[in-house]
Design a protein around this motif. Sequence first.
Motif, PDB file in Angstrom:
ATOM      1  N   THR A  87       0.819  -1.208   0.000  1.00 51.61           N
ATOM      2  CA  THR A  87       0.000   0.000   0.000  1.00 51.61           C
ATOM      3  C   THR A  87       0.854   1.261   0.000  1.00 51.61           C
ATOM      4  O   THR A  87       0.456   2.288  -0.557  1.00 51.61           O
ATOM      5  CB  THR A  87      -0.949   0.011   1.205  1.00 51.61           C
ATOM      6  N   ALA A  88       2.064   1.185   0.580  1.00 51.46           N
ATOM      7  CA  ALA A  88       2.951   2.350   0.618  1.00 51.46           C
ATOM      8  C   ALA A  88       3.485   2.703  -0.769  1.00 51.46           C
ATOM      9  O   ALA A  88       3.932   3.833  -0.991  1.00 51.46           O
ATOM     10  CB  ALA A  88       4.108   2.107   1.580  1.00 51.46           C
ATOM     11  N   LEU A  89       3.465   1.760  -1.701  1.00 45.73           N
ATOM     12  CA  LEU A  89       3.946   2.026  -3.049  1.00 45.73           C
ATOM     13  C   LEU A  89       2.922   2.754  -3.902  1.00 45.73           C
ATOM     14  O   LEU A  89       3.229   3.179  -5.022  1.00 45.73           O
ATOM     15  CB  LEU A  89       4.342   0.709  -3.736  1.00 45.73           C
ATOM     16  N   ARG A 115      -5.015   2.671  -5.795  1.00 41.82           N
ATOM     17  CA  ARG A 115      -5.750   1.405  -5.764  1.00 41.82           C
ATOM     18  C   ARG A 115      -4.758   0.245  -5.738  1.00 41.82           C
ATOM     19  O   ARG A 115      -3.695   0.301  -6.336  1.00 41.82           O
ATOM     20  CB  ARG A 115      -6.645   1.314  -6.995  1.00 41.82           C
ATOM     21  N   LEU A 116      -5.149  -0.804  -5.012  1.00 45.26           N
ATOM     22  CA  LEU A 116      -4.382  -2.040  -4.937  1.00 45.26           C
ATOM     23  C   LEU A 116      -5.227  -3.179  -5.501  1.00 45.26           C
ATOM     24  O   LEU A 116      -6.385  -3.354  -5.099  1.00 45.26           O
ATOM     25  CB  LEU A 116      -3.998  -2.344  -3.486  1.00 45.26           C
ATOM     26  N   VAL A 117      -4.684  -3.918  -6.448  1.00 46.19           N
ATOM     27  CA  VAL A 117      -5.321  -5.127  -6.967  1.00 46.19           C
ATOM     28  C   VAL A 117      -4.411  -6.272  -6.548  1.00 46.19           C
ATOM     29  O   VAL A 117      -3.270  -6.373  -7.002  1.00 46.19           O
ATOM     30  CB  VAL A 117      -5.481  -5.073  -8.497  1.00 46.19           C
ATOM     31  N   LEU A 160      -6.597  -6.926   7.272  1.00 46.59           N
ATOM     32  CA  LEU A 160      -5.494  -6.004   6.978  1.00 46.59           C
ATOM     33  C   LEU A 160      -5.843  -5.081   5.813  1.00 46.59           C
ATOM     34  O   LEU A 160      -5.562  -3.878   5.851  1.00 46.59           O
ATOM     35  CB  LEU A 160      -4.223  -6.792   6.651  1.00 46.59           C
ATOM     36  N   LEU A 161      -6.471  -5.626   4.770  1.00 45.18           N
ATOM     37  CA  LEU A 161      -6.888  -4.792   3.645  1.00 45.18           C
ATOM     38  C   LEU A 161      -7.878  -3.730   4.110  1.00 45.18           C
ATOM     39  O   LEU A 161      -7.782  -2.554   3.714  1.00 45.18           O
ATOM     40  CB  LEU A 161      -7.522  -5.649   2.544  1.00 45.18           C
ATOM     41  N   ALA A 162      -8.828  -4.123   4.945  1.00 37.12           N
ATOM     42  CA  ALA A 162      -9.837  -3.185   5.428  1.00 37.12           C
ATOM     43  C   ALA A 162      -9.216  -2.072   6.263  1.00 37.12           C
ATOM     44  O   ALA A 162      -9.725  -0.941   6.287  1.00 37.12           O
ATOM     45  CB  ALA A 162     -10.894  -3.931   6.250  1.00 37.12           C
TER      46      ALA A 162
END
Length: 483
Positions: free
Chosen positions: A412-414, A420-422, A456-458
């Motif tokens: 997520t830091a990138l 958005r993260l897939v 963790l995603l939430a």
Amino acid sequence: MAIPHLRDAAQPVPTGTDLRPEPGSFRDPANQVFHAGQDVLRALDETAAAHWRALAGSDFFPPLLATGKVCGTEELPPGTAPERWAAMLRHERIPFVSHPYEWSFAMLRDAALLHLEILRAALPAGFTTKDGSAYNLQWRGTDPIFIDVGSFAPLREGEPWAGYRQFCQTLLYPLLLNAHIGVDFQPWLRARIDGIEPDQMGRLFRGTRRLLPGVLTHVHLHGSVQRRNAGRSTAVVREQLRDAGYSRELALATVRGMEKLVRRLDHQPPESHWVDYQRTCGYSEDDRATKERFVTAALASAPRRRLVLDLGANDGRYARLAARHAGYVVAVEQDPAVVDRLYRTLRGEGERRILPLVMDLADPSPGGGWRGRERASFAARTGADTVLALALVHHLAIGRNVPLPEVISCLTALAAPGGRLVVEFVHPEDPMARRLLANKPDGIFPDYRRDAFEALLAAHGTVEQRLELPSGSRTLYQVALGG
């Protein structure tokens, strides 16, 4: 001189108070690079400004600009430059800055060939380049670009190429390592910003290896000359070369010989598991088709993305999908052989939207050089609109023992704020996960569970889409990250 890749010159010109120095541009006091918003600017002193204007008026330089071999550059109106500077240039902005230790063999070779091509064009016109560093080159997809316009200077008769040592240490020697003895150059360049010294190379190329192409002249003879002249000034060495008959024609012949050598160098790495991953990874056709539809929908559901990171890109299957919906894609893969194959394929297609890079995501490129800031870390260069992390999490969490919270924090830091993260989660019962777990002590990963992963995603954003693949052992997520 207007360049198509630059912003409209009629837009406001940054003032001195807006300028932020580029940390990697401080070694040449005659010209330094600054940033102002999205602008990349170069400030020149009186001498450098005179050299630039002579360069801009030459016959050889404008064609290099027009073909994109040198980054787009224009001089800003008089009075733009801050106090103490005589002129200000504005450069084309490179889509993503990378470092030579993140390139594959063929990438480094093509970058070296471009550098030599430019020098070969400059010499007959009475110009040379002061530097020969691999860091003077960047990429527009798979097209190398020479970015150090401040490196050009008028040629003085009898003067050797000042950049020869840097070229050997950061370009030629790494290529010789890979081509002649099969040693990956990336760790060597990452460890030393100035590259590989002749004495280091000499110890590796003894005996019959001394006779390999390029070694005797550019390693052993170069090292010997360097040691002999260690106590002499540049002026004395220049005078000796002039007295010995060193000329522009001889310099040009040397460059042509170097070009021929570099062009002949090649490296065909042994096959690895990852080279043929799409066939060996165990996805069913239903899984593969479902995954591609999910990723395509995630990329298409938002406005066109400026930058997408494809982490663990392998053969570039999903990087290609991303390129249809993004301005630029950086495809990161650990295996140099896989990256090299991908680069050669993309370059053959003329692909300018995908940049493949070699990097171990469990040990990504740190900051380097002076005070650790001269070369920015991978994390500092990202800020992607979308991060693809497909079939990756289990390799980091199980294969490399990185705790799951750390993996998610890293991914997520990138991303840029609001990005958005897939991401794909491989369940513990998946055959690939079981294979990785078989080599680990029992119970070492109690938190590697789907419910823990989703929590963790939430904590990092909102899960917008969730899809279990038909096999039932992998789940895909589309996550809108918090700003």
